[in-house]
Design a protein around this motif. Structure first.
Motif, PDB file in Angstrom:
ATOM      1  N   ALA A 111       0.846  -1.198   0.000  1.00 31.86           N
ATOM      2  CA  ALA A 111       0.000   0.000   0.000  1.00 31.86           C
ATOM      3  C   ALA A 111       0.882   1.248   0.000  1.00 31.86           C
ATOM      4  O   ALA A 111       2.071   1.192   0.308  1.00 31.86           O
ATOM      5  CB  ALA A 111      -0.873  -0.023   1.251  1.00 31.86           C
TER       6      ALA A 111
ATOM      7  N   VAL B   7       2.666   4.434   1.275  1.00 35.30           N
ATOM      8  CA  VAL B   7       3.205   4.681   2.621  1.00 35.30           C
ATOM      9  C   VAL B   7       2.966   6.128   3.060  1.00 35.30           C
ATOM     10  O   VAL B   7       2.722   7.002   2.239  1.00 35.30           O
ATOM     11  CB  VAL B   7       4.726   4.413   2.718  1.00 35.30           C
ATOM     12  CG1 VAL B   7       5.038   2.967   2.395  1.00 35.30           C
ATOM     13  CG2 VAL B   7       5.531   5.352   1.832  1.00 35.30           C
TER      14      VAL B   7
ATOM     15  N   ILE C  16      -1.969  -1.229   8.623  1.00 35.04           N
ATOM     16  CA  ILE C  16      -0.519  -1.373   8.667  1.00 35.04           C
ATOM     17  C   ILE C  16       0.119  -1.073   7.306  1.00 35.04           C
ATOM     18  O   ILE C  16       1.232  -0.555   7.235  1.00 35.04           O
ATOM     19  CB  ILE C  16      -0.165  -2.806   9.140  1.00 35.04           C
ATOM     20  CG1 ILE C  16      -0.589  -2.966  10.588  1.00 35.04           C
ATOM     21  CG2 ILE C  16       1.297  -3.115   8.972  1.00 35.04           C
ATOM     22  CD1 ILE C  16       0.014  -1.938  11.521  1.00 35.04           C
ATOM     23  N   GLY C  17      -0.612  -1.404   6.228  1.00 32.53           N
ATOM     24  CA  GLY C  17      -0.133  -1.095   4.873  1.00 32.53           C
ATOM     25  C   GLY C  17       1.232  -1.689   4.602  1.00 32.53           C
ATOM     26  O   GLY C  17       1.422  -2.904   4.718  1.00 32.53           O
TER      27      GLY C  17
ATOM     28  N   GLY D  41       3.950  -0.792   6.306  1.00 30.49           N
ATOM     29  CA  GLY D  41       4.719  -0.827   7.548  1.00 30.49           C
ATOM     30  C   GLY D  41       5.591   0.391   7.803  1.00 30.49           C
ATOM     31  O   GLY D  41       6.399   0.387   8.736  1.00 30.49           O
TER      32      GLY D  41
ATOM     33  N   ILE E 164     -10.601  -3.178  12.072  1.00 28.75           N
ATOM     34  CA  ILE E 164     -10.604  -2.370  13.304  1.00 28.75           C
ATOM     35  C   ILE E 164     -11.928  -1.621  13.482  1.00 28.75           C
ATOM     36  O   ILE E 164     -12.257  -1.209  14.597  1.00 28.75           O
ATOM     37  CB  ILE E 164      -9.395  -1.408  13.367  1.00 28.75           C
ATOM     38  CG1 ILE E 164      -9.174  -0.931  14.810  1.00 28.75           C
ATOM     39  CG2 ILE E 164      -9.574  -0.239  12.396  1.00 28.75           C
ATOM     40  CD1 ILE E 164      -7.869  -0.276  15.103  1.00 28.75           C
ATOM     41  N   TYR E 165     -12.726  -1.497  12.418  1.00 36.02           N
ATOM     42  CA  TYR E 165     -14.041  -0.854  12.558  1.00 36.02           C
ATOM     43  C   TYR E 165     -14.934  -1.677  13.500  1.00 36.02           C
ATOM     44  O   TYR E 165     -15.918  -1.193  14.013  1.00 36.02           O
ATOM     45  CB  TYR E 165     -14.740  -0.706  11.210  1.00 36.02           C
ATOM     46  CG  TYR E 165     -14.042   0.197  10.207  1.00 36.02           C
ATOM     47  CD1 TYR E 165     -13.084   1.117  10.614  1.00 36.02           C
ATOM     48  CD2 TYR E 165     -14.371   0.144   8.854  1.00 36.02           C
ATOM     49  CE1 TYR E 165     -12.450   1.937   9.688  1.00 36.02           C
ATOM     50  CE2 TYR E 165     -13.749   0.971   7.925  1.00 36.02           C
ATOM     51  CZ  TYR E 165     -12.786   1.864   8.346  1.00 36.02           C
ATOM     52  OH  TYR E 165     -12.167   2.683   7.432  1.00 36.02           O
TER      53      TYR E 165
ATOM     54  N   ASP F 103      -4.522   5.191   9.818  1.00 35.61           N
ATOM     55  CA  ASP F 103      -4.359   5.583   8.423  1.00 35.61           C
ATOM     56  C   ASP F 103      -5.257   4.652   7.635  1.00 35.61           C
ATOM     57  O   ASP F 103      -4.824   3.612   7.141  1.00 35.61           O
ATOM     58  CB  ASP F 103      -2.887   5.444   7.997  1.00 35.61           C
ATOM     59  CG  ASP F 103      -2.689   5.704   6.504  1.00 35.61           C
ATOM     60  OD1 ASP F 103      -3.633   6.186   5.847  1.00 35.61           O
ATOM     61  OD2 ASP F 103      -1.582   5.425   5.996  1.00 35.61           O
TER      62      ASP F 103
HETATM   63  N1  SAH Z   1       0.338   3.802   7.286  1.00 37.74           N
HETATM   64  C1  SAH Z   1       0.729   2.740   6.410  1.00 37.74           C
HETATM   65  C2  SAH Z   1      -0.122   2.676   5.138  1.00 37.74           C
HETATM   66  C3  SAH Z   1      -1.555   2.314   5.418  1.00 37.74           C
HETATM   67  S1  SAH Z   1      -2.481   2.124   3.907  1.00 37.74           S
HETATM   68  C4  SAH Z   1       2.223   2.898   6.089  1.00 37.74           C
HETATM   69  O1  SAH Z   1       2.807   3.894   6.497  1.00 37.74           O
HETATM   70  O2  SAH Z   1       2.814   2.032   5.432  1.00 37.74           O
HETATM   71  C5  SAH Z   1      -4.061   1.739   4.577  1.00 37.74           C
HETATM   72  C6  SAH Z   1      -4.188   0.319   5.070  1.00 37.74           C
HETATM   73  O3  SAH Z   1      -5.388   0.213   5.820  1.00 37.74           O
HETATM   74  C7  SAH Z   1      -4.303  -0.718   3.947  1.00 37.74           C
HETATM   75  O4  SAH Z   1      -3.290  -1.685   4.160  1.00 37.74           O
HETATM   76  C8  SAH Z   1      -5.677  -1.330   4.144  1.00 37.74           C
HETATM   77  O5  SAH Z   1      -5.734  -2.710   3.847  1.00 37.74           O
HETATM   78  C9  SAH Z   1      -5.933  -1.081   5.632  1.00 37.74           C
HETATM   79  N2  SAH Z   1      -7.330  -1.018   6.072  1.00 37.74           N
HETATM   80  C10 SAH Z   1      -8.356  -0.365   5.454  1.00 37.74           C
HETATM   81  N3  SAH Z   1      -9.485  -0.488   6.176  1.00 37.74           N
HETATM   82  C11 SAH Z   1      -9.182  -1.215   7.276  1.00 37.74           C
HETATM   83  C12 SAH Z   1      -9.931  -1.675   8.404  1.00 37.74           C
HETATM   84  N4  SAH Z   1     -11.224  -1.401   8.510  1.00 37.74           N
HETATM   85  N5  SAH Z   1      -9.290  -2.388   9.373  1.00 37.74           N
HETATM   86  C13 SAH Z   1      -7.968  -2.669   9.258  1.00 37.74           C
HETATM   87  N6  SAH Z   1      -7.213  -2.270   8.204  1.00 37.74           N
HETATM   88  C14 SAH Z   1      -7.813  -1.556   7.223  1.00 37.74           C
END
Ligand code: SAH
Length: 293
Positions: free
Chosen positions: A84, A86, A112-113, A115, A163-164, A178
């Motif tokens: 994803a 970053v 986590i995207g 990472g 996480i929702y 994020d």
């Molecule tokens: N902050 C990360 C990038 C996050 S991208 C970095 O710095 O690398 C957003 C991520 O949120 C994606 O991997 C997506 O799969 C996840 N995501 C989206 N909705 C979500 C949810 N409801 N619960 C958990 N993860 C979710």
């Protein structure tokens, strides 16, 4: 040796290295026995790099020059493999301050995207539990985190889940988000955070930030702030000194808020009983002085 535990001395097998060409293009690789760095301009065997000091210049088989250094965390993030999108270093730095991350802080992070934020939090010494809905992204992030930090199993856990739907942990110090609809996490963050704990969300769109601020205000959060970080590089070459023509004009808005306690300490009684009144000889305050007009 991982970048996190890297030594200072000459380059060694196991080190992550950044090769920078004449046009300032950057290539990230890890030094391996019998490894080779391939480009359109020929090959550099890893054995040639091992034993050199950082900042040395080598030549490929076809004569192209590369300068070799160990990458900083910021360079590592910008050049590592991504699943994803970053969060960029320009926002990662301020996030550490705004969310007041400290060594030993118990942090919930989602999603986590790739990472990048996880790596930044771990470097600051936090204990991170991630929630990620996509297993493939979680695996990619784990690879990136381990490649940079080595084994951090004792303070990095990733749960595959939405996480929702809720946060299991309680009494956490920070919740960092994020993902597209961070407001769906507000009720869960309210339960998970202790009073005084901080909530931070990264949202590309201002309408997301506005929606989030409304939900935070309606919940047990206060002291909310939303900021945007602007970062403009400068071109400095002899007497040609000016801002760069190009910049990353926008990434996201950062919204932070604090979990407030439930107690409301009553104000002193505004209409005290007669025996509680001030003695008559108490000096009068300025705003009750009769100026005779
Ligand atoms: N902050 C990360 C990038 C996050 S991208 C970095 O710095 O690398 C957003 C991520 O949120 C994606 O991997 C997506 O799969 C996840 N995501 C989206 N909705 C979500 C949810 N409801 N619960 C958990 N993860 C979710």
């Amino acid at each position: 040796m991982t970048p996190e535990t890297r030594g200072r001395g000459p380059l060694a097998y196991g080190d992550a290295v950044l090769l920078v060409d004449r046009k300032k293009r950057r290539y990230l690789t890890a030094l391996e026995q019998d490894g080779e760095f391939h480009t359109h301009a020929g090959v550099v065997p890893h054995a040639v790099l091992v034993g050199l000091d950082e900042g040395s210049t080598v030549r490929s088989g076809r004569g192209a020059a590369y300068t070799v250094v160990r990458p900083t965390l910021s360079e590592y993030i910008l050049n590592m493999k991504r699943g994803a999108q970053v969060i960029y270093p320009k926002d990662l730095g301020p996030i550490l301050m705004m969310a007041d991350i400290f060594a030993g802080a118990r942090v919930i992070e989602s999603g986590i995207g790739s990472g990048a934020l996880s790596m930044t939090l771990l470097r600051a010494g936090a204990i991170v539990t991630g929630y990620e809905i996509r297993e493939d992204f979680a695996a990619r992030a784990m690879k990136n985190v381990t490649a940079f930090h080595g084994n951090v199993e004792d303070r990095y856990t990733v749960r595959i889940g939405d996480i929702y739907e809720g946060i299991e942990e309680r009494d956490v110090d920070r919740v960092l988000l994020d993902l597209p609809e961070p407001w769906n996490v507000v009720p869960h963050a309210e339960e998970a955070l202790h009073p005084g704990g901080l909530f931070l969300a990264y949202t590309p769109s201002i309408t997301q930030a506005v929606e989030l601020r409304g939900r935070l205000e309606a919940a047990a959060f206060g002291m909310a702030e939303t900021v945007e970080i602007l970062n403009r590089g400068w071109h400095i070459e002899g007497r040609a000194v000016r801002p760069n023509h190009r910049m990353v004009a926008h990434t996201a808005f950062l919204t932070v808020a604090r979990r407030m306690g439930d107690s409301v300490v009553p104000e002193p009684d505004a209409n005290p009983a007669p025996q509680m009144q001030q003695p008559a000889d108490e000096p009068v305050s300025e705003d009750t002085v009769d100026d005779g007009s």
